[in-house]
Design an enzyme around this catalytic site. Structure first.
Site, mmCIF file in Angstrom:
data_model
loop_
_atom_site.group_PDB
_atom_site.id
_atom_site.type_symbol
_atom_site.label_atom_id
_atom_site.label_comp_id
_atom_site.label_asym_id
_atom_site.label_seq_id
_atom_site.Cartn_x
_atom_site.Cartn_y
_atom_site.Cartn_z
ATOM 1 N N GLU A 7 0.821 -1.068 0.259
ATOM 2 C CA GLU A 7 -0.030 0.124 -0.054
ATOM 3 C C GLU A 7 0.679 1.569 -0.551
ATOM 4 O O GLU A 7 0.616 2.501 -0.798
ATOM 5 C CB GLU A 7 -1.173 -0.180 1.219
ATOM 6 C CG GLU A 7 -1.715 1.451 1.100
ATOM 7 C CD GLU A 7 -3.156 1.108 1.932
ATOM 8 O OE1 GLU A 7 -3.623 1.612 2.662
ATOM 9 O OE2 GLU A 7 -3.387 0.314 2.350
ATOM 10 N N LYS A 8 2.463 1.309 0.995
ATOM 11 C CA LYS A 8 2.310 2.394 0.500
ATOM 12 C C LYS A 8 4.245 2.206 0.700
ATOM 13 O O LYS A 8 4.688 0.654 0.923
ATOM 14 C CB LYS A 8 2.478 3.126 1.829
ATOM 15 C CG LYS A 8 2.609 2.336 3.371
ATOM 16 C CD LYS A 8 2.267 3.358 5.085
ATOM 17 C CE LYS A 8 0.912 3.542 4.049
ATOM 18 N NZ LYS A 8 -0.360 2.739 5.074
ATOM 19 N N ASP A 103 -2.992 -2.650 3.302
ATOM 20 C CA ASP A 103 -3.087 -2.693 4.995
ATOM 21 C C ASP A 103 -4.574 -3.931 4.580
ATOM 22 O O ASP A 103 -5.332 -4.150 3.918
ATOM 23 C CB ASP A 103 -3.573 -1.415 5.077
ATOM 24 C CG ASP A 103 -2.348 -0.603 5.249
ATOM 25 O OD1 ASP A 103 -1.166 -1.174 5.209
ATOM 26 O OD2 ASP A 103 -2.584 0.516 5.468
ATOM 27 N N ASP A 105 -7.919 -3.754 5.944
ATOM 28 C CA ASP A 105 -9.254 -3.393 5.927
ATOM 29 C C ASP A 105 -9.573 -3.087 4.192
ATOM 30 O O ASP A 105 -9.647 -3.603 3.643
ATOM 31 C CB ASP A 105 -8.498 -2.688 6.871
ATOM 32 C CG ASP A 105 -8.054 -0.952 6.270
ATOM 33 O OD1 ASP A 105 -7.548 -0.708 4.993
ATOM 34 O OD2 ASP A 105 -7.799 -0.044 6.737
ATOM 35 N N TYR A 328 -0.550 -2.579 13.165
ATOM 36 C CA TYR A 328 -1.368 -1.927 12.739
ATOM 37 C C TYR A 328 -2.306 -1.241 12.694
ATOM 38 O O TYR A 328 -3.357 -1.369 14.196
ATOM 39 C CB TYR A 328 -2.347 -2.725 10.841
ATOM 40 C CG TYR A 328 -2.862 -2.117 9.805
ATOM 41 C CD1 TYR A 328 -2.612 -1.653 9.330
ATOM 42 C CD2 TYR A 328 -4.688 -2.285 10.384
ATOM 43 C CE1 TYR A 328 -3.634 -0.574 8.597
ATOM 44 C CE2 TYR A 328 -5.065 -1.386 9.508
ATOM 45 C CZ TYR A 328 -4.708 -1.037 8.305
ATOM 46 O OH TYR A 328 -5.566 -0.142 7.622
ATOM 47 N N ARG A 330 -4.616 0.865 12.067
ATOM 48 C CA ARG A 330 -6.309 1.763 11.625
ATOM 49 C C ARG A 330 -7.268 0.486 11.489
ATOM 50 O O ARG A 330 -7.915 0.520 10.730
ATOM 51 C CB ARG A 330 -6.333 2.544 10.106
ATOM 52 C CG ARG A 330 -5.151 3.221 9.914
ATOM 53 C CD ARG A 330 -5.212 3.480 8.439
ATOM 54 N NE ARG A 330 -3.812 4.860 8.442
ATOM 55 C CZ ARG A 330 -4.578 6.076 8.236
ATOM 56 N NH1 ARG A 330 -5.905 6.018 7.404
ATOM 57 N NH2 ARG A 330 -3.961 7.405 7.440
#
Length: 650
Positions: A7-8, A103, A105, A328, A330
């Site tokens: 994701e990043k 991520d 989610d 993680y 979030r």
């Protein structure tokens, strides 16, 4: 070639570190041993296209164009991430196997899925896409996650849910913002009238609270305490409980409004015998609170340290990505998978090294197993907890404060229950009922980890015993009421919102809904917004100049109030958007489909646009947004990017 898409960049580097060497760093990706490649997005590198990407006529905002509802949806590479998108696109075309490492989610699932779908791959490669769920960036944990890959198709419902949210937000935000901006111009409002399906009801909560505070009229009410004595017992007090005959003189909460009635009780009980009618002692215990999800952490950090939701989120991201000492952040989950239980000793050892919690760590008993270890309640991600990583650098003050909150909440899982005794003594004096209550802690258990002392709480609305214990009396025993005491009180207005209470309102939104059917539905949802978006939504309202800070409180501005006064009530209440969240959750659980969610929304847009067209926002008359030009510049910066958008179908 095997292609890992993170994701990043920070996650990409963590994945590469867990894969075979040698490593070769390139622009936008890392080549690892065996010819495999790790690349990354930079958050959402694609975004929903602006209306003019569908038809150039939409460049000019006009009411007759509304509602704008695309028949085929388009995504556009973000201008600032176009270079990385080009690199990812090239690698996807070359890949024989793709591992989705977004991520864990809803948004993380969509973020990578939409890139794969937008680029386009052959059906064989798409069917073989695998999913890797990573919640701990330490190399050993990443290696374990890479060994537990699952078919990406297992998470398609999660992606569809996020896609439905994204498109619904676009439809609602674009159409309502254009409608009310155009109508606002007619009453002299200078600026874009930003409308959002979460931000606007949240603003409505603050506006209504502020108006309630300003219009609040205090009401006097009265309580009576009886001071009890005996030859063998120290002085204690008991509170009068009005009988049914007194109800005509009470408010809806049972508070006595007639001072004469309370004074009459005082005269009647003076010097009278007080007979013990009932004594009760209940032994109780309470297990440790669960580890944090993001909202619970943000609320506690706001209460204890005055941190805003955005500061807490940013601090967590640093602890997760840079220092790698928490999992993680979030997350909306507060449970842990059973496999984590066996890592407890290593995590506790790391806590003792990373924070000044040696005594707390020594008191932890890893043989204890709280209710938190429950595989059935763990979804795509689990509670936020410390990792087993030993931190060698220096943490900032905010990082230390947030880390210790997370660490203490985790350590509580290895402490025994808090044990206490709830006691009640009921007396009869001159025919009236008087009650005293007390709670006595018999074993602190996990509460020993709290900074503040364990408080002795009397029951709701009842007096506290200064001795922290009930008098030692028996049923039938006759004591003496030395005197009565009149307590002259006033009803208090609700407190203005602050960071903690506004977040609590977002997560417990059902408290602000009156419709019993909707309230029942909302109790089963996560409230307004998601764990990942709430902080940014609150900050957006400040940026739009709809909210302002007054010390530690959050208040609505004149513009914010004017906007809420100008909108139909349905747009300012949490009912609609919270129902959306309920539907989105059902989509992620395969209990509802995309069409059944989107079709009613599109129909409701017609009614909302029609209302806006026929009603001017008088509440905004003559007001001005001091940074109105920022919206124009943003639209200009994305103008060229829209021309290259490709269609995307569900």
């Amino acid at each position: 070639m095997k292609l890992y898409i993170a994701e990043k960049p920070s996650l990409g580097r963590a994945i590469a570190a867990a894969l075979p060497k040698p490593h070769q760093k390139h622009d936008g990706y890392i080549k690892v041993g065996g010819g495999d490649v790790v690349t990354w997005c930079i958050g959402h590198i694609l975004e929903q296209s602006e209306p003019e990407a569908y038809d150039s006529v939409y460049k000019k905002w006009q009411l007759e164009h509304l509602p704008i509802v695309p028949s085929e949806w388009k995504l556009t590479p973000k201008p600032g991430t176009r270079k990385q998108f080009t690199a990812v696109k090239k690698l996807i075309k070359q890949a024989g196997t793709i591992i989705h490492c977004g991520d864990p989610d809803r948004e993380g699932q969509l973020l990578v899925d939409e890139v794969i779908n937008h680029v386009g791959v052959n059906s064989d490669v798409k069917q073989r896409v695998q999913r890797c769920l990573i919640s701990d960036l330490n190399t050993s944990a990443v290696k374990q996650s890479l060994s537990l890959l699952k078919p990406n198709s297992d998470f398609s419902a999660l992606s569809i849910s996020a896609l439905a949210r994204s498109r619904a937000d676009w439809l609602y935000g674009i159409n309502m913002t254009r409608a009310y901006t155009l109508q606002g111009q007619k009453v002299g409002y200078k600026g874009v009238v930003s409308i959002g399906r979460v931000q606007t009801p949240l603003l409505g909560l603050v506006v209504r609270r502020d108006l309630e505070l300003e219009n609040f009229t205090p009401v006097n009410y009265y309580e009576v305490n009886a001071h009890i004595i005996s030859a063998t017992q120290p002085l204690f007090t008991a509170k009068w409980k009005p009988s049914d005959a007194c109800l005509p003189y009470c408010d809806s909460e049972g508070r006595v409004l007639n001072k004469g009635l309370a004074e009459n009780v005082i005269r009647r009980i003076h010097g009278q015998p007080a007979t013990v009618k009932h004594v009760e002692h209940k032994k109780k215990k309470q297990g440790s609170p669960l580890p944090y999800n993001l909202s619970a952490l943000q609320i506690d950090a706001a209460k204890r340290f005055g941190m805003s939701a955005k500061v807490v989120l940013d601090t967590c991201q640093s602890l997760y990505e840079t220092h790698k000492i928490i999992t993680y952040p979030r997350s909306d989950n507060r449970y842990l998978p059973s496999e984590h239980y066996h890592q407890a000793s290593g995590v506790i050892e790391a806590i003792s090294q990373n924070a000044s919690l040696n005594t707390e760590c020594e008191g932890a008993n890893v043989a204890l197993k709280s209710r938190v270890w429950d595989d059935k309640k763990v979804g795509a991600h689990h509670a936020i907890i410390p990792t087993s990583q030993h931190h060698k650098g220096v943490l900032s003050r905010a990082e230390t404060q947030v880390y210790e909150l997370i660490a203490i909440q985790y350590l509580m899982q290895f402490y025994p229950s808090w044990e206490y005794v709830d006691g009640v003594v009921e007396l009869e004096i001159a025919g009236g009922s008087f009650i005293t209550k007390a709670r006595n802690t018999t074993a602190k258990g996990w509460k020993a980890l709290l900074k503040e002392k364990v408080k002795t709480a009397s029951g709701s609305g009842n007096n506290k015993q200064s001795s922290n214990s009930l008098p030692d009396v028996a049923v039938g025993q006759v004591l003496t009421c030395e005197k009565g005491e009149l307590l002259d009180k006033q009803t208090q207005p609700p407190a203005p919102f602050n960071d903690a209470s506004l977040l609590a309102a977002m997560t417990g939104i059902s408290r602000f809904v009156t419709d019993p059917d909707i309230k029942k539905v909302l109790k089963e949802t996560d409230g307004l917004g998601t764990e990942a978006t709430r902080a940014n939504i609150i900050e957006l309202l400040f940026k739009r100049q709809f909210l302002k800070r007054e010390g530690k409180t959050i208040r609505s501005t004149e513009i914010g109030r004017g906007l809420i006064a100008s909108l139909p009530e349905i747009m300012t209440l949490p009912d609609m958007t919270a129902q959306w969240e309920s539907s989105l959750d059902k989509i992620s659980l395969k209990e509802q489909n995309y069409i059944d969610f989107m079709s009613p929304l599109q129909k409701s847009l017609l009614d909302l646009v029609g209302y806006a067209s026929c009603n001017l926002p008088i509440g905004l008359k003559g007001l001005r947004h001091t940074k109105s030009n920022q919206f124009k510049s943003k639209r200009k910066s994305t103008k060229k990017a829209h021309k290259r958008a490709k269609p995307q179908k569900v």
